[in-house]
Scaffold this motif. Structure first.
Motif, PDB file in Angstrom:
ATOM      1  N   VAL A   1      22.663   1.954   3.843  1.00 16.91           N
ATOM      2  CA  VAL A   1      21.968   2.859   2.920  1.00 16.91           C
ATOM      3  C   VAL A   1      20.479   2.540   2.919  1.00 16.91           C
ATOM      4  N   SER A   2      20.149   1.264   2.870  1.00 17.88           N
ATOM      5  CA  SER A   2      18.747   0.845   2.875  1.00 17.88           C
ATOM      6  C   SER A   2      18.059   1.291   4.160  1.00 17.88           C
ATOM      7  N   GLU A   3      18.718   1.140   5.304  1.00 20.03           N
ATOM      8  CA  GLU A   3      18.148   1.576   6.574  1.00 20.03           C
ATOM      9  C   GLU A   3      17.946   3.095   6.594  1.00 20.03           C
TER      10      GLU A   3
ATOM     11  N   GLN B   1      14.904   3.920   4.591  1.00 24.73           N
ATOM     12  CA  GLN B   1      13.673   3.587   5.318  1.00 24.73           C
ATOM     13  C   GLN B   1      13.319   4.651   6.339  1.00 24.73           C
ATOM     14  N   ALA B   2      14.331   5.320   6.893  1.00 26.91           N
ATOM     15  CA  ALA B   2      14.103   6.330   7.923  1.00 26.91           C
ATOM     16  C   ALA B   2      13.750   7.697   7.342  1.00 26.91           C
ATOM     17  N   THR B   3      13.858   7.866   6.022  1.00 29.03           N
ATOM     18  CA  THR B   3      13.572   9.165   5.404  1.00 29.03           C
ATOM     19  C   THR B   3      12.159   9.199   4.860  1.00 29.03           C
TER      20      THR B   3
ATOM     21  N   ALA C   1       0.822  -1.215   0.000  1.00 26.20           N
ATOM     22  CA  ALA C   1       0.000   0.000   0.000  1.00 26.20           C
ATOM     23  C   ALA C   1       0.854   1.262   0.000  1.00 26.20           C
ATOM     24  N   ASN C   2       2.009   1.218   0.650  1.00 24.89           N
ATOM     25  CA  ASN C   2       2.932   2.357   0.673  1.00 24.89           C
ATOM     26  C   ASN C   2       4.198   1.941  -0.061  1.00 24.89           C
ATOM     27  N   HIS C   3       4.149   2.069  -1.360  1.00 20.45           N
ATOM     28  CA  HIS C   3       5.253   1.626  -2.201  1.00 20.45           C
ATOM     29  C   HIS C   3       6.236   2.775  -2.412  1.00 20.45           C
ATOM     30  N   ARG C   4       7.469   2.547  -1.992  1.00 23.99           N
ATOM     31  CA  ARG C   4       8.558   3.496  -2.247  1.00 23.99           C
ATOM     32  C   ARG C   4       9.634   2.742  -3.003  1.00 23.99           C
TER      33      ARG C   4
END
Length: 135
Positions: A127-129, A132-134, A84-87
């Motif tokens: 980088v992935s983490e 996710q935090a942004t 539902a929240n695709h980034r």
């Protein structure tokens, strides 16, 4: 659902074609969230910092993609099941650019999404983490 494109750092321009970010908020039944993608010669490093993304080839079952995925040349259509929240953050390489990074023959990457963390190490996980935090 318009992607944003970012300027590639000059040191990476010989290898990286573009960086694209797409954020989509979907509603409704999950069976309508399947997006077909045609074959493409594009080589990319994809980050999925939002909801999990799953892929399938042909009639195979959907499999969860790693949060950081390396995609080589695709000779077959791929279906992606989006949360539902695709980034989505895509680092697209010029021809030969991904080989310069990995030193893996690209025919070994054909039609197989691979974990970028397994190939590139723990820095990709960081980088992935951060993604996710942004927002």
């Amino acid at each position: 659902m318009k992607p944003d494109y970012y300027t590639v750092h000059p040191a990476l321009q010989p290898y990286v074609s573009h960086i694209m970010v797409l954020q989509v908020h979907l509603s409704g039944p999950t069976d309508h969230r399947v997006a077909p993608f045609p074959p493409t010669p594009q080589h990319s490093l994809h980050f999925y910092p939002g909801d999990a993304t799953h892929s399938r080839h042909a009639t195979h079952p959907f499999l969860a993609l790693p949060e950081a995925t390396i995609v080589g040349p695709q000779t077959k259509k791929v279906d992606l099941a989006l949360g539902a929240n695709h980034r989505f953050v895509s680092v697209a390489f010029h021809p030969g650019g991904l080989f310069q990074l990995l030193r893996v023959p690209l025919h070994e990457l054909r039609d197989v999404p691979l974990s970028a963390a397994e190939l590139l190490g723990p820095d990709i996980r960081r980088v992935s983490e951060q993604l996710q935090a942004t927002r």
